[in-house]
Design a protein around this motif. Structure first.
Motif, PDB file in Angstrom:
ATOM      1  N   GLN A 156       0.826  -1.208   0.000  1.00 33.23           N
ATOM      2  CA  GLN A 156       0.000   0.000   0.000  1.00 33.23           C
ATOM      3  C   GLN A 156       0.861   1.260   0.000  1.00 33.23           C
ATOM      4  O   GLN A 156       0.527   2.252  -0.668  1.00 33.23           O
ATOM      5  CB  GLN A 156      -0.925  -0.026   1.216  1.00 33.23           C
ATOM      6  CG  GLN A 156      -2.013  -1.083   1.116  1.00 33.23           C
ATOM      7  CD  GLN A 156      -2.686  -1.368   2.442  1.00 33.23           C
ATOM      8  OE1 GLN A 156      -2.183  -0.999   3.510  1.00 33.23           O
ATOM      9  NE2 GLN A 156      -3.832  -2.039   2.388  1.00 33.23           N
ATOM     10  N   LYS A 157       1.988   1.220   0.702  1.00 31.81           N
ATOM     11  CA  LYS A 157       2.892   2.376   0.684  1.00 31.81           C
ATOM     12  C   LYS A 157       3.470   2.595  -0.713  1.00 31.81           C
ATOM     13  O   LYS A 157       3.639   3.742  -1.152  1.00 31.81           O
ATOM     14  CB  LYS A 157       4.021   2.169   1.696  1.00 31.81           C
ATOM     15  CG  LYS A 157       3.581   2.306   3.147  1.00 31.81           C
ATOM     16  CD  LYS A 157       4.739   2.053   4.106  1.00 31.81           C
ATOM     17  CE  LYS A 157       4.290   2.212   5.553  1.00 31.81           C
ATOM     18  NZ  LYS A 157       5.400   1.923   6.504  1.00 31.81           N
ATOM     19  N   GLN A 158       3.781   1.514  -1.418  1.00 34.89           N
ATOM     20  CA  GLN A 158       4.258   1.654  -2.792  1.00 34.89           C
ATOM     21  C   GLN A 158       3.195   2.303  -3.668  1.00 34.89           C
ATOM     22  O   GLN A 158       3.500   3.142  -4.526  1.00 34.89           O
ATOM     23  CB  GLN A 158       4.650   0.285  -3.353  1.00 34.89           C
ATOM     24  CG  GLN A 158       5.890  -0.337  -2.733  1.00 34.89           C
ATOM     25  CD  GLN A 158       7.157   0.417  -3.062  1.00 34.89           C
ATOM     26  OE1 GLN A 158       7.513   1.368  -2.384  1.00 34.89           O
ATOM     27  NE2 GLN A 158       7.843   0.003  -4.116  1.00 34.89           N
ATOM     28  N   ARG A 159       1.948   1.956  -3.463  1.00 39.34           N
ATOM     29  CA  ARG A 159       0.861   2.547  -4.239  1.00 39.34           C
ATOM     30  C   ARG A 159       0.680   4.030  -3.925  1.00 39.34           C
ATOM     31  O   ARG A 159       0.379   4.825  -4.813  1.00 39.34           O
ATOM     32  CB  ARG A 159      -0.438   1.783  -3.987  1.00 39.34           C
ATOM     33  CG  ARG A 159      -0.483   0.405  -4.628  1.00 39.34           C
ATOM     34  CD  ARG A 159      -1.724  -0.364  -4.206  1.00 39.34           C
ATOM     35  NE  ARG A 159      -1.784  -1.669  -4.837  1.00 39.34           N
ATOM     36  CZ  ARG A 159      -2.448  -1.927  -5.965  1.00 39.34           C
ATOM     37  NH1 ARG A 159      -3.092  -0.960  -6.589  1.00 39.34           N
ATOM     38  NH2 ARG A 159      -2.457  -3.143  -6.465  1.00 39.34           N
ATOM     39  N   VAL A 160       0.868   4.405  -2.658  1.00 41.38           N
ATOM     40  CA  VAL A 160       0.792   5.817  -2.306  1.00 41.38           C
ATOM     41  C   VAL A 160       1.908   6.593  -2.996  1.00 41.38           C
ATOM     42  O   VAL A 160       1.691   7.695  -3.532  1.00 41.38           O
ATOM     43  CB  VAL A 160       0.870   6.012  -0.773  1.00 41.38           C
ATOM     44  CG1 VAL A 160       0.973   7.499  -0.433  1.00 41.38           C
ATOM     45  CG2 VAL A 160      -0.347   5.420  -0.098  1.00 41.38           C
ATOM     46  N   LYS A 161       3.115   6.032  -2.984  1.00 44.86           N
ATOM     47  CA  LYS A 161       4.233   6.700  -3.665  1.00 44.86           C
ATOM     48  C   LYS A 161       3.943   6.859  -5.154  1.00 44.86           C
ATOM     49  O   LYS A 161       4.270   7.892  -5.755  1.00 44.86           O
ATOM     50  CB  LYS A 161       5.530   5.923  -3.449  1.00 44.86           C
ATOM     51  CG  LYS A 161       6.073   6.016  -2.032  1.00 44.86           C
ATOM     52  CD  LYS A 161       7.519   5.560  -1.943  1.00 44.86           C
ATOM     53  CE  LYS A 161       7.698   4.100  -2.227  1.00 44.86           C
ATOM     54  NZ  LYS A 161       9.101   3.655  -2.109  1.00 44.86           N
ATOM     55  N   LEU A 162       3.324   5.850  -5.748  1.00 47.31           N
ATOM     56  CA  LEU A 162       2.951   5.947  -7.160  1.00 47.31           C
ATOM     57  C   LEU A 162       1.908   7.039  -7.362  1.00 47.31           C
ATOM     58  O   LEU A 162       2.012   7.846  -8.295  1.00 47.31           O
ATOM     59  CB  LEU A 162       2.427   4.600  -7.648  1.00 47.31           C
ATOM     60  CG  LEU A 162       1.949   4.552  -9.102  1.00 47.31           C
ATOM     61  CD1 LEU A 162       3.108   4.823 -10.049  1.00 47.31           C
ATOM     62  CD2 LEU A 162       1.314   3.202  -9.412  1.00 47.31           C
ATOM     63  N   THR A 179       8.643  -2.229  -7.522  1.00 48.24           N
ATOM     64  CA  THR A 179       8.137  -3.510  -7.023  1.00 48.24           C
ATOM     65  C   THR A 179       8.992  -4.070  -5.887  1.00 48.24           C
ATOM     66  O   THR A 179       8.805  -5.208  -5.470  1.00 48.24           O
ATOM     67  CB  THR A 179       8.064  -4.547  -8.165  1.00 48.24           C
ATOM     68  OG1 THR A 179       9.371  -4.740  -8.718  1.00 48.24           O
ATOM     69  CG2 THR A 179       7.129  -4.080  -9.266  1.00 48.24           C
ATOM     70  N   ASN A 180       9.907  -3.257  -5.376  1.00 45.68           N
ATOM     71  CA  ASN A 180      10.818  -3.710  -4.327  1.00 45.68           C
ATOM     72  C   ASN A 180      10.050  -4.053  -3.054  1.00 45.68           C
ATOM     73  O   ASN A 180       9.226  -3.284  -2.564  1.00 45.68           O
ATOM     74  CB  ASN A 180      11.843  -2.612  -4.026  1.00 45.68           C
ATOM     75  CG  ASN A 180      13.134  -3.176  -3.480  1.00 45.68           C
ATOM     76  OD1 ASN A 180      13.429  -4.350  -3.644  1.00 45.68           O
ATOM     77  ND2 ASN A 180      13.913  -2.327  -2.821  1.00 45.68           N
ATOM     78  N   GLY A 181      10.289  -5.253  -2.497  1.00 40.27           N
ATOM     79  CA  GLY A 181       9.691  -5.647  -1.235  1.00 40.27           C
ATOM     80  C   GLY A 181       8.255  -6.120  -1.314  1.00 40.27           C
ATOM     81  O   GLY A 181       7.645  -6.391  -0.276  1.00 40.27           O
ATOM     82  N   LEU A 182       7.707  -6.236  -2.513  1.00 41.68           N
ATOM     83  CA  LEU A 182       6.313  -6.641  -2.649  1.00 41.68           C
ATOM     84  C   LEU A 182       6.182  -8.157  -2.724  1.00 41.68           C
ATOM     85  O   LEU A 182       7.062  -8.844  -3.265  1.00 41.68           O
ATOM     86  CB  LEU A 182       5.706  -6.020  -3.908  1.00 41.68           C
ATOM     87  CG  LEU A 182       5.669  -4.490  -3.977  1.00 41.68           C
ATOM     88  CD1 LEU A 182       4.940  -4.042  -5.236  1.00 41.68           C
ATOM     89  CD2 LEU A 182       5.009  -3.898  -2.741  1.00 41.68           C
TER      90      LEU A 182
END
Length: 338
Positions: A156-162, A179-182
């Motif tokens: 979810q944090k990756q999606r916020v950054k996107l 996709t790092n850490g997903l």
């Protein structure tokens, strides 16, 4: 984003691809003390989704910071025709950046963070709020958008950054290890989002990643860096088919791949059996593919398909970074591998 906006953005990106490079580098150099992060890099970079590849320490992150106008450097560089030396603020207003590391402000919800990012790009608050909701909806976070970002999962944090990177409708999106850490499911979902962005959002993408299967799946162009230099720039198709040797084919047969491989070897070629129905073969020098069909016929093997053999992106990458491991002068990166 309205349908008209998508169409306009798509036309904008298409014009950019046709008329001029998205990124132009001319002798870009950057050192940190005795560490030479970039060594006179020159390249014209085009594409829809561009993979920026290289081992750790290759200079990828330093190059991105130069392109965003965040650090000084020697040489010249432009992004969308804007000078990275003198027009950094103008570039940052036209591009989005998703950093590798967490870049969240504690206590902010996703809506607040994306609104703030939109305002930093120059949008008025009311429009920024609307864009924030739209970006979070696009990123699949509409149900959690009012919760503090620090409570989110990694995916979810990756999606916020996107979402914060695309909230102001950028023309180029720089994604650093998105996709790092997903976990596998979240990674697939992120890859699908990235894959559809050029068509749906009208933006080009520069994807910095060490996950080469993502590049093979996503990218149409690639830039490979090694030791602060560009080793390859061009299409992924050119990268994969530039094997450094001619006469290599992948052959599908009805049965008996081992027998055909043995016949190729006896005739002076090279062959590797991939399965009972598939083999890779390098033909003897000076012969044509017709020779292969004649050999199969004489061996009693039925050939069902022949295509020019291509490296995987991983194999091509390893060949490129291993091709020249010294500090010789940088080759001209014109779609060829040094």
């Amino acid at each position: 984003m309205t349908a008209d906006a998508v169409t306009a953005a798509g036309s904008r990106a298409e014009r950019g691809l046709q008329d001029a490079p998205l990124i132009r580098l001319d002798g870009v150099a950057k050192s940190f003390g005795n560490v030479h992060a970039l060594r006179g890099v020159s390249a014209d970079i085009r594409g829809g989704i561009i993979g920026l590849l290289g081992p750790n320490g290759a200079g990828k992150s330093t190059l991105i910071k130069c392109l965003l106008g965040l650090i000084p450097f020697k040489g010249e560089a432009t992004v969308l025709g804007e000078s990275c030396k003198t027009n950094g603020a103008a570039i940052r207003a036209r591009v989005g950046y998703m950093p590798e590391t967490e870049a969240m402000l504690t206590g902010m919800s996703a809506v607040e963070l994306c609104t703030y990012a939109a305002q930093l790009s120059g949008l008025p608050r009311i429009e920024a709020i609307g864009r924030a909701h739209a970006a979070l909806y696009y990123a699949g976070l509409e149900e959690k958008r009012y919760q503090p970002v620090e409570t989110y999962s990694t995916g979810q944090k990756q999606r916020v950054k996107l979402a914060q990177a695309l909230v102001h409708d950028p023309e180029i999106l720089f994604l650093d290890e998105p996709t790092n850490g997903l976990d596998p499911r979240s990674r697939d979902e992120m890859v699908e989002l990235i894959m559809e962005m050029p068509a749906r959002r009208g933006c080009a993408i520069v994807l910095s990643t060490h996950l080469l299967p993502d590049v093979e799946r996503l990218c149409d162009h690639a830039v490979i860096m090694h030791k602060g230099r560009v080793r390859f720039v061009g299409t992924v198709a050119d990268l994969r088919r530039n094997r450094g040797r001619d006469g290599s084919f992948t052959i599908e047969v009805k049965a008996g791949s081992a027998q055909l491989a043995a016949a190729v070897v006896r005739a002076g070629g090279h062959a590797e059996v991939k399965s009972p129905l598939m083999l890779d073969a390098t033909l003897p020098e000076g012969v044509t593919p017709q020779w292969l069909f004649a050999l199969a016929r004489d061996t009693g093997i039925q050939v069902r398909g022949v295509e020019v053999a291509r490296d995987s992106v991983e194999a091509a990458f390893l060949r490129v970074v291993g091709a020249d491991d010294d500090d010789a002068a940088e080759p001209a990166p014109t779609g060829r591998i040094a």
